[in-house]
Design an enzyme around this catalytic site. Structure first.
Site, PDB file in Angstrom:
ATOM      1  N   LYS A   6      29.780   1.989  57.075  1.00 14.73           N
ATOM      2  CA  LYS A   6      29.723   0.996  55.189  1.00 14.73           C
ATOM      3  C   LYS A   6      30.337   0.553  55.203  1.00 14.73           C
ATOM      4  O   LYS A   6      30.258  -0.663  54.901  1.00 14.73           O
ATOM      5  CB  LYS A   6      29.956   2.971  54.528  1.00 14.73           C
ATOM      6  CG  LYS A   6      29.411   2.191  53.451  1.00 14.73           C
ATOM      7  CD  LYS A   6      29.706   3.278  51.855  1.00 14.73           C
ATOM      8  CE  LYS A   6      29.022   4.471  51.741  1.00 14.73           C
ATOM      9  NZ  LYS A   6      28.920   5.590  51.167  1.00 14.73           N
TER      10      LYS A   6
ATOM     11  N   ARG B 227      22.779   5.212  35.857  1.00 12.87           N
ATOM     12  CA  ARG B 227      21.963   5.616  36.070  1.00 12.87           C
ATOM     13  C   ARG B 227      20.912   4.603  37.734  1.00 12.87           C
ATOM     14  O   ARG B 227      21.554   3.375  37.492  1.00 12.87           O
ATOM     15  CB  ARG B 227      20.200   5.559  35.039  1.00 12.87           C
ATOM     16  CG  ARG B 227      20.887   6.245  34.150  1.00 12.87           C
ATOM     17  CD  ARG B 227      19.895   5.523  32.602  1.00 12.87           C
ATOM     18  NE  ARG B 227      20.512   4.942  32.241  1.00 12.87           N
ATOM     19  CZ  ARG B 227      19.249   3.786  31.890  1.00 12.87           C
ATOM     20  NH1 ARG B 227      18.437   3.984  31.264  1.00 12.87           N
ATOM     21  NH2 ARG B 227      19.566   2.499  31.431  1.00 12.87           N
TER      22      ARG B 227
ATOM     23  N   PHE C  41      28.382   6.611  33.281  1.00  8.23           N
ATOM     24  CA  PHE C  41      27.188   7.366  32.864  1.00  8.23           C
ATOM     25  C   PHE C  41      26.466   6.411  33.475  1.00  8.23           C
ATOM     26  O   PHE C  41      24.836   5.922  31.719  1.00  8.23           O
ATOM     27  CB  PHE C  41      27.295   7.325  30.929  1.00  8.23           C
ATOM     28  CG  PHE C  41      28.384   8.357  30.687  1.00  8.23           C
ATOM     29  CD1 PHE C  41      28.129   9.528  30.228  1.00  8.23           C
ATOM     30  CD2 PHE C  41      29.330   7.416  30.163  1.00  8.23           C
ATOM     31  CE1 PHE C  41      29.196  10.817  29.846  1.00  8.23           C
ATOM     32  CE2 PHE C  41      30.650   8.259  29.817  1.00  8.23           C
ATOM     33  CZ  PHE C  41      29.988  10.233  29.354  1.00  8.23           C
TER      34      PHE C  41
ATOM     35  N   CYS D 108      22.597  13.827  40.477  1.00  9.56           N
ATOM     36  CA  CYS D 108      23.863  13.712  39.713  1.00  9.56           C
ATOM     37  C   CYS D 108      23.265  15.083  38.765  1.00  9.56           C
ATOM     38  O   CYS D 108      24.188  16.210  38.887  1.00  9.56           O
ATOM     39  CB  CYS D 108      23.606  13.217  38.554  1.00  9.56           C
ATOM     40  SG  CYS D 108      24.571  11.325  39.607  1.00  9.56           S
TER      41      CYS D 108
ATOM     42  N   ALA E 128       7.674  13.164  29.777  1.00 12.79           N
ATOM     43  CA  ALA E 128       7.515  14.896  30.578  1.00 12.79           C
ATOM     44  C   ALA E 128       6.969  14.074  32.310  1.00 12.79           C
ATOM     45  O   ALA E 128       6.135  12.952  32.170  1.00 12.79           O
ATOM     46  CB  ALA E 128       6.215  15.189  29.689  1.00 12.79           C
TER      47      ALA E 128
ATOM     48  N   PHE F  73      14.078  10.633  26.855  1.00  7.43           N
ATOM     49  CA  PHE F  73      14.696  11.610  27.499  1.00  7.43           C
ATOM     50  C   PHE F  73      13.510  12.363  26.790  1.00  7.43           C
ATOM     51  O   PHE F  73      14.446  13.550  27.131  1.00  7.43           O
ATOM     52  CB  PHE F  73      16.192  11.925  27.780  1.00  7.43           C
ATOM     53  CG  PHE F  73      17.003  11.436  29.198  1.00  7.43           C
ATOM     54  CD1 PHE F  73      17.096  10.289  28.684  1.00  7.43           C
ATOM     55  CD2 PHE F  73      17.225  12.171  30.079  1.00  7.43           C
ATOM     56  CE1 PHE F  73      17.634   9.680  30.388  1.00  7.43           C
ATOM     57  CE2 PHE F  73      17.149  12.062  31.312  1.00  7.43           C
ATOM     58  CZ  PHE F  73      17.539  10.733  30.968  1.00  7.43           C
TER      59      PHE F  73
ATOM     60  N   ASP G  76      37.286   2.847  51.781  1.00  5.84           N
ATOM     61  CA  ASP G  76      36.337   3.828  52.171  1.00  5.84           C
ATOM     62  C   ASP G  76      36.567   4.791  53.820  1.00  5.84           C
ATOM     63  O   ASP G  76      37.137   3.717  54.223  1.00  5.84           O
ATOM     64  CB  ASP G  76      35.056   3.662  51.929  1.00  5.84           C
ATOM     65  CG  ASP G  76      34.196   4.675  52.381  1.00  5.84           C
ATOM     66  OD1 ASP G  76      33.476   4.886  50.905  1.00  5.84           O
ATOM     67  OD2 ASP G  76      33.537   5.508  53.204  1.00  5.84           O
TER      68      ASP G  76
ATOM     69  N   LYS H 165      14.064   9.130  41.499  1.00 12.11           N
ATOM     70  CA  LYS H 165      12.619   8.159  40.244  1.00 12.11           C
ATOM     71  C   LYS H 165      12.306   6.532  40.964  1.00 12.11           C
ATOM     72  O   LYS H 165      12.377   6.660  42.110  1.00 12.11           O
ATOM     73  CB  LYS H 165      13.839   8.212  38.869  1.00 12.11           C
ATOM     74  CG  LYS H 165      14.947   7.899  39.274  1.00 12.11           C
ATOM     75  CD  LYS H 165      15.718   6.890  38.526  1.00 12.11           C
ATOM     76  CE  LYS H 165      16.765   6.767  38.033  1.00 12.11           C
ATOM     77  NZ  LYS H 165      17.759   6.810  37.079  1.00 12.11           N
TER      78      LYS H 165
HETATM   79  C1  UGA Z   1      22.000  10.569  35.364  1.00  8.15           C
HETATM   80  C2  UGA Z   1      22.840  10.405  33.729  1.00  8.15           C
HETATM   81  O1  UGA Z   1      21.594   9.548  33.132  1.00  8.15           O
HETATM   82  C3  UGA Z   1      23.589   9.167  33.938  1.00  8.15           C
HETATM   83  O2  UGA Z   1      23.513   8.872  32.592  1.00  8.15           O
HETATM   84  C4  UGA Z   1      24.640   9.885  34.664  1.00  8.15           C
HETATM   85  O3  UGA Z   1      25.433   8.721  35.086  1.00  8.15           O
HETATM   86  C5  UGA Z   1      24.074  10.194  36.186  1.00  8.15           C
HETATM   87  O4  UGA Z   1      23.659  11.651  36.219  1.00  8.15           O
HETATM   88  C6  UGA Z   1      25.562  11.157  36.347  1.00  8.15           C
HETATM   89  O5  UGA Z   1      26.222  11.903  36.134  1.00  8.15           O
HETATM   90  O6  UGA Z   1      26.256   9.856  37.474  1.00  8.15           O
HETATM   91  P1  UGA Z   1      20.695   9.818  37.157  1.00  8.15           P
HETATM   92  O7  UGA Z   1      21.038  10.226  37.896  1.00  8.15           O
HETATM   93  O8  UGA Z   1      20.744   8.024  38.153  1.00  8.15           O
HETATM   94  O9  UGA Z   1      21.572   9.996  35.875  1.00  8.15           O
HETATM   95  O10 UGA Z   1      18.932  10.200  37.035  1.00  8.15           O
HETATM   96  P2  UGA Z   1      18.151   9.285  35.724  1.00  8.15           P
HETATM   97  O11 UGA Z   1      18.064   8.615  34.877  1.00  8.15           O
HETATM   98  O12 UGA Z   1      19.310  10.056  34.179  1.00  8.15           O
HETATM   99  O13 UGA Z   1      16.722  10.535  35.930  1.00  8.15           O
HETATM  100  C7  UGA Z   1      16.345  11.801  35.809  1.00  8.15           C
HETATM  101  C8  UGA Z   1      15.809  12.645  36.621  1.00  8.15           C
HETATM  102  O14 UGA Z   1      15.182  12.565  35.288  1.00  8.15           O
HETATM  103  C9  UGA Z   1      15.069  11.876  36.800  1.00  8.15           C
HETATM  104  O15 UGA Z   1      14.483  12.622  38.384  1.00  8.15           O
HETATM  105  C10 UGA Z   1      13.730  11.145  36.116  1.00  8.15           C
HETATM  106  O16 UGA Z   1      12.583  11.110  36.300  1.00  8.15           O
HETATM  107  C11 UGA Z   1      14.016  12.546  34.866  1.00  8.15           C
HETATM  108  N1  UGA Z   1      12.958  11.604  33.309  1.00  8.15           N
HETATM  109  C12 UGA Z   1      14.536  11.066  33.129  1.00  8.15           C
HETATM  110  C13 UGA Z   1      12.036  12.525  32.897  1.00  8.15           C
HETATM  111  O17 UGA Z   1      11.554  13.639  33.755  1.00  8.15           O
HETATM  112  N2  UGA Z   1      11.816  12.227  32.111  1.00  8.15           N
HETATM  113  C14 UGA Z   1      12.702  11.448  31.280  1.00  8.15           C
HETATM  114  O18 UGA Z   1      12.215  11.361  29.837  1.00  8.15           O
HETATM  115  C15 UGA Z   1      13.381  10.816  31.684  1.00  8.15           C
END
Ligand code: UGA
Length: 449
Positions: free
Chosen positions: A40, A165, A163, A276, A268, A265, A35, A336
């Site tokens: 870091k 989270r 992918f 992301c 609500a 997903f 890095d 989240k």
């Molecule tokens: C997301 C994708 O889920 C991953 O698959 C992907 O690899 C990642 O982006 C990326 O591009 O690197 P992440 O941003 O960590 O992951 O979070 P998520 O779990 O997807 O949640 C995203 C947002 O959606 C959060 O604010 C969460 O609260 C919201 N959410 C998610 C909802 O409001 N309702 C749901 O049912 C699911």
């Protein structure tokens, strides 16, 4: 892959690089993390994680102590001593929403230069989210020009999206749903598939081998679809709120049992945020416009998400009238649960709107308080606990569904708040129970307001 220790390098120790590097070291590979950020590198070598991620600090410390993983600022050593080099640098947004590929460019130049004097075959794997064409039209020519070597003959190249989270990054790295290998040539694809066979002990998840352009678009389509699912259910939630006795949770369950839709997903809430989904959807839209193609569903997905957080403010105004000088307790600030990340968190939008109305804001989050201070400074109050936060409040808004908020019972809200009003922005509580004991309004739960 034979029994000798596998040597892997990561260029970029952000979320993806650090969690994947640590997970691979745990499987007994020798991992070097490169890095440009001196602070870091020093932190990682002390076993300290710059991010909050379950299990990461324990695994990181263990692998640093066992010398299976170390971070450096010397790209030569990282390239020379590794067989596979993952590029895991950030791809942030430019001012206009399009993708900023500067870090991918500079990583490819650095790696290219280091490849120049090396005889052995290395596999370069891009893992950052990039727009279609980046691997073929930017990475390959840059690596070839800087190394004076030929892709496919002297070194391998593939695009391999992640992918994972935030909040379950280690688990997602070690147990992915599928692998997407966008190979420049068969030898590169074989080498990457062999690496994953080693990592997953021959239990390879479903794997798609394709070209880099398709693999790059799969990642964008994936995030756009996930965001669309959430915006869709949020739209249904808004309708439910206007229908007495309607409940979006039951509707999500009902449609989620259709296997063509699926249950995930469909939670609500007050909208989606993070590092992301918002950035990737904007970059996808810019990219598709540059190709002369409109993506109205993705436009609408973003639009629904722009206004969704404001629901909390509108509800507060309906219940309290003018919000000036009203004390509003904000429970949850990270985008989240399970992370301290506040990038594009809906809490920011809601707090800014409330401040514009001159409300008095007091906040609490189990892990994001330090990041919150950077965002809000002294414009809001900070509490040491959720219970302290709701003291004397005129309204409490649940913005992030941290499990610890479940410990707050209706009687706690009633006895501590000046005005026991709870706006449940994440459907954390049982509406029947709460509605019978205090003024409770929940996203997607039909009420008369
Ligand atoms: C997301 C994708 O889920 C991953 O698959 C992907 O690899 C990642 O982006 C990326 O591009 O690197 P992440 O941003 O960590 O992951 O979070 P998520 O779990 O997807 O949640 C995203 C947002 O959606 C959060 O604010 C969460 O609260 C919201 N959410 C998610 C909802 O409001 N309702 C749901 O049912 C699911």
């Amino acid at each position: 892959m034979n029994n000798k220790t596998l040597k892997v390098a990561f260029f970029g120790l952000g979320y993806v690089g650090l969690t994947m590097a640590t997970s691979i070291a745990e499987r007994d590979a020798r991992v070097i993390g490169y890095d440009i950020d001196t602070e870091k590198v020093a932190k990682v070598n002390k076993g300290e994680t710059p991010i909050h991620e379950p299990n990461l600090s324990t695994l990181l410390r263990r692998n640093i102590v066992k010398k299976r993983f170390f971070a450096i600022e010397d790209p030569r050593k990282a390239v020379k001593e590794s067989e596979i080099i993952f590029i895991t640098v950030g791809t942030p947004s430019l001012q206009d929403g399009s993708i900023n590929l500067d870090y991918v460019k500079s990583a490819s130049e650095t790696i290219g230069k280091e490849l120049r004097d090396l005889e052995d075959y290395k596999l370069i794997v891009l893992r950052s989210t990039v727009t279609p064409g980046t691997t073929c039209n930017l990475l390959k020519p840059s690596l070839e020009a800087n190394s004076c070597r030929i892709c496919g003959k002297d070194f391998g190249l593939a695009y391999n999206p992640e992918f994972l989270r935030e909040g379950s990054a280690i688990k997602d790295t070690l147990h992915p749903d599928r692998l997407i290998i966008g190979e420049m040539d068969e030898k590169s694809g074989d080498a990457l598939e062999e690496f994953y066979q080693w990592l997953y002990h021959d239990e390879l998840p479903p794997t798609i081998r394709t070209n880099p352009d398709i693999a790059e678009l799969i990642k964008y389509a994936n995030n756009a679809f996930l965001a669309m699912k959430v915006s869709f259910i949020n739209q249904v939630a808004n309708l439910c709120q206007r229908i007495p006795n309607a409940d979006v949770e039951v509707i999500a369950k009902g449609i989620g049992l259709d296997r063509r839709i699926g249950p995930l997903f469909l939670k609500a809430g007050l909208g989606w945020g993070g590092s992301c989904l918002p950035k990737d959807l904007r970059a996808l839209l810019k990219f598709s416009r540059s190709k002369g193609v409109a993506l109205p569903l993705t436009e609408a997905t973003l639009f629904v998400n722009e206004i969704q957080p404001l629901n909390a403010v509108k509800i507060a105004e309906k219940l309290l009238g003018d919000l000036k000088d009203m004390r509003i307790a904000i429970l949850g600030l990270s985008f989240k649960p399970g992370t301290n990340d506040m990038r594009e968190a809906v809490s920011i939008k809601i707090v800014e709107e409330l401040l514009r109305r001159e409300a008095k804001i007091v906040t609490y989050d189990p892990v994001a308080m330090e990041n919150a201070r950077i965002v809000f400074g002294d414009r809001v109050g900070y509490s040491k606990s959720a219970l302290e936060c709701i003291n004397d409040a005129d309204c409490s808004i649940i913005i992030t569904e941290w499990p610890e908020f479940l410990k707050i019972k209706p009687k706690d809200f009633v006895s501590r708040m000046r005005n026991p009003i709870v706006i449940d922005g994440r459907r954390l509580y049982d509406p029947e129970d709460f509605s019978s004991k205090l003024r409770y309004v929940a996203i997607g739960f039909g009420s008369k307001i």
